[in-house]
Motif scaffolding. Sequence first.
Motif, PDB file in Angstrom:
ATOM      1  N   VAL A 111      -3.245  17.269  38.482  1.00  0.00           N
ATOM      2  CA  VAL A 111      -3.068  17.532  37.052  1.00  0.00           C
ATOM      3  C   VAL A 111      -1.582  17.679  36.725  1.00  0.00           C
ATOM      4  O   VAL A 111      -1.060  17.067  35.789  1.00  0.00           O
ATOM      5  N   GLY A 112      -0.891  18.523  37.510  1.00  0.00           N
ATOM      6  CA  GLY A 112       0.520  18.761  37.239  1.00  0.00           C
ATOM      7  C   GLY A 112       1.371  17.523  37.390  1.00  0.00           C
ATOM      8  O   GLY A 112       2.281  17.281  36.581  1.00  0.00           O
ATOM      9  N   GLN A 113       1.096  16.711  38.402  1.00  0.00           N
ATOM     10  CA  GLN A 113       1.894  15.506  38.609  1.00  0.00           C
ATOM     11  C   GLN A 113       1.652  14.460  37.517  1.00  0.00           C
ATOM     12  O   GLN A 113       2.577  13.780  37.078  1.00  0.00           O
ATOM     13  N   LEU A 114       0.408  14.328  37.082  1.00  0.00           N
ATOM     14  CA  LEU A 114       0.120  13.414  35.974  1.00  0.00           C
ATOM     15  C   LEU A 114       0.863  13.847  34.714  1.00  0.00           C
ATOM     16  O   LEU A 114       1.481  13.025  34.019  1.00  0.00           O
ATOM     17  N   ALA A 115       0.788  15.140  34.410  1.00  0.00           N
ATOM     18  CA  ALA A 115       1.447  15.649  33.206  1.00  0.00           C
ATOM     19  C   ALA A 115       2.962  15.478  33.296  1.00  0.00           C
ATOM     20  O   ALA A 115       3.627  15.115  32.316  1.00  0.00           O
ATOM     21  N   LYS A 116       3.511  15.750  34.475  1.00  0.00           N
ATOM     22  CA  LYS A 116       4.958  15.589  34.651  1.00  0.00           C
ATOM     23  C   LYS A 116       5.363  14.135  34.470  1.00  0.00           C
ATOM     24  O   LYS A 116       6.391  13.835  33.842  1.00  0.00           O
ATOM     25  N   ALA A 117       4.568  13.220  34.994  1.00  0.00           N
ATOM     26  CA  ALA A 117       4.867  11.792  34.832  1.00  0.00           C
ATOM     27  C   ALA A 117       4.812  11.365  33.379  1.00  0.00           C
ATOM     28  O   ALA A 117       5.466  10.391  32.991  1.00  0.00           O
ATOM     29  N   ASP A 118       4.049  12.089  32.571  1.00  0.00           N
ATOM     30  CA  ASP A 118       3.922  11.769  31.147  1.00  0.00           C
ATOM     31  C   ASP A 118       4.950  12.491  30.289  1.00  0.00           C
ATOM     32  O   ASP A 118       4.879  12.445  29.059  1.00  0.00           O
ATOM     33  N   GLY A 119       5.888  13.189  30.922  1.00  0.00           N
ATOM     34  CA  GLY A 119       6.976  13.791  30.166  1.00  0.00           C
ATOM     35  C   GLY A 119       6.732  15.187  29.650  1.00  0.00           C
ATOM     36  O   GLY A 119       7.407  15.630  28.710  1.00  0.00           O
ATOM     37  N   LEU A 120       5.794  15.924  30.269  1.00  0.00           N
ATOM     38  CA  LEU A 120       5.552  17.304  29.867  1.00  0.00           C
ATOM     39  C   LEU A 120       6.346  18.265  30.756  1.00  0.00           C
ATOM     40  O   LEU A 120       6.721  17.918  31.876  1.00  0.00           O
ATOM     41  N   ARG A 121       6.577  19.473  30.249  1.00  0.00           N
ATOM     42  CA  ARG A 121       7.077  20.557  31.082  1.00  0.00           C
ATOM     43  C   ARG A 121       5.866  21.167  31.771  1.00  0.00           C
ATOM     44  O   ARG A 121       4.875  21.499  31.106  1.00  0.00           O
ATOM     45  N   VAL A 122       5.929  21.301  33.105  1.00  0.00           N
ATOM     46  CA  VAL A 122       4.748  21.691  33.870  1.00  0.00           C
ATOM     47  C   VAL A 122       5.034  22.951  34.684  1.00  0.00           C
ATOM     48  O   VAL A 122       5.985  22.995  35.470  1.00  0.00           O
ATOM     49  N   ILE A 123       4.188  23.951  34.497  1.00  0.00           N
ATOM     50  CA  ILE A 123       4.262  25.206  35.231  1.00  0.00           C
ATOM     51  C   ILE A 123       2.969  25.367  36.028  1.00  0.00           C
ATOM     52  O   ILE A 123       1.876  25.148  35.512  1.00  0.00           O
ATOM     53  N   GLY A 124       3.093  25.777  37.291  1.00  0.00           N
ATOM     54  CA  GLY A 124       1.925  25.951  38.139  1.00  0.00           C
ATOM     55  C   GLY A 124       1.759  27.396  38.571  1.00  0.00           C
ATOM     56  O   GLY A 124       2.746  28.093  38.840  1.00  0.00           O
ATOM     57  N   VAL A 125       0.518  27.835  38.652  1.00  0.00           N
ATOM     58  CA  VAL A 125       0.193  29.170  39.142  1.00  0.00           C
ATOM     59  C   VAL A 125      -0.382  29.023  40.548  1.00  0.00           C
ATOM     60  O   VAL A 125      -1.329  28.256  40.766  1.00  0.00           O
ATOM     61  N   VAL A 126       0.197  29.764  41.508  1.00  0.00           N
ATOM     62  CA  VAL A 126      -0.190  29.649  42.910  1.00  0.00           C
ATOM     63  C   VAL A 126      -0.311  31.038  43.529  1.00  0.00           C
ATOM     64  O   VAL A 126      -0.015  32.045  42.889  1.00  0.00           O
ATOM     65  N   GLY A 127      -0.723  31.065  44.802  1.00  0.00           N
ATOM     66  CA  GLY A 127      -0.947  32.341  45.457  1.00  0.00           C
ATOM     67  C   GLY A 127      -0.007  32.660  46.595  1.00  0.00           C
ATOM     68  O   GLY A 127      -0.223  33.626  47.331  1.00  0.00           O
TER      69      GLY A 127
END
Length: 332
Positions: free
Chosen positions: A163-179
Motif C-alpha cells: 500500500v505504502g509503495q503504491l501510494a509513494k509511487a503515485d506522489g503521496l506523502r506516506v507514513i507507516g505505523v510499525v512495531g
Amino acid sequence: MSMYKQITLVKRPENGQISADLFATREQEIPQPGDGELLIKQTHMSLDPAMLGWMSDDRESYIPPVELGDVMRSSGVGEVIESNHPDFAVGDKVMGMMGWTEYAISNGERLNKLQDGISEEMALCVFALPGLTATTGLYHFGKPKEGETLIVTGAAGSVGSIVGQLAKADGLRVIGVVGSDEKADWIINELGFDGAINYKTDDLEAKLESLTPKRIDVFFENTGGPIQHHIVNRMNDHGRIVVCGMIADYQADKPSAGPNWLPIIKKRLNIQGFTMPDHWDEIPQILEKLSPYVQQGKIKYRAHTIDGLENAVSGLNMLFEGKNKGKLLVKL
C-alpha cells in the motif's frame, strides 16, 4: 505406494489461541487426476492473519469457515506433476488456494500460471493476496490523489508495505505505523516511506503531528489499536478510511473501543470495510493495475520463510506475535 501429508482442522480455536491440538496430520496416497484435472506438488505456502478467522465457527463472516476435518485453507504455489487439463502442462508453475498439503488436485478454476521470471516468493509476496488486497483497498476505496498524505498501519507487513509503495509511487506523502525500530528503518530507507511511527515506543500524538503537517487524507487500517483514535482526529475533511484488518483484536478477550463518531461526522469521513472475496472476479483488472508498478521496480518485498509443513502452526503464531520480518511463507 507413494504417500503425502496434509494438515486438517479438527478443533475450533478458543479465545483466539492457535495451538497444535487444533490440527491433525494425516498421510494419504498421492491421488491421480481425473478427466479435466491436474495434480500439483505444492512448493510454497502462504500464512496469513485471516486464517484465524477461517478457523473460527463464524457463519456470518465474508467467507465460510474451514469445516472440521477439512484441509486447512491457504494459498500456495506449486508445480504441475500430472495433467489431464488442456490449459495446463506438466512443469507449469501455478498459484491458487491449495491448503496445508503437499499435493493437491485441481480442476483449474481460480488457478493461475506464473509468468516467466516470477519466482515463487514474488508470486506469493506480491501477486497473491497481499498485492491484490493492497491494490483493491487503495484504489477502489482509498482513492489516493497526488500530493495527499496517506498513513498505513502494519506498514512493514505484506499488505501495508505494498500500500505504502503504491501510494509513494503515485506522489503521496506516506507514513507507516510499525512495531519496531528495525521495521521503521526498513520502510523508510528501503521502501521510501516519508516517515514511520513505532506504536510501542513513540509518543503517538506528538509523532503523528510532526509527520503529517498537512494532516491525513487516506488512512489504510490493518491493525487497530490505540493509534487509530489519534489518526482519525488528525484526518482532513472528506478523508477516506479503508478498513482492511484488525490484527490487534483477533486474539483479544474484548475488542478495543473504536474512534469517536464526532470527528467522523464533523470531518465527513468515508469509512469502508472490505475483503478480497468480494472482488475475485476483478483479479485480471487488479493485476493489470499492479503489474506496471512491479515491472518498473517500484515494489519491493521481503519474505520470511520457514521450512516444512509441520511448522505451519508455529509459523502462524509468529504473525500474531509480530516476530516475522516480511511475508510469512512455508517452504515444503
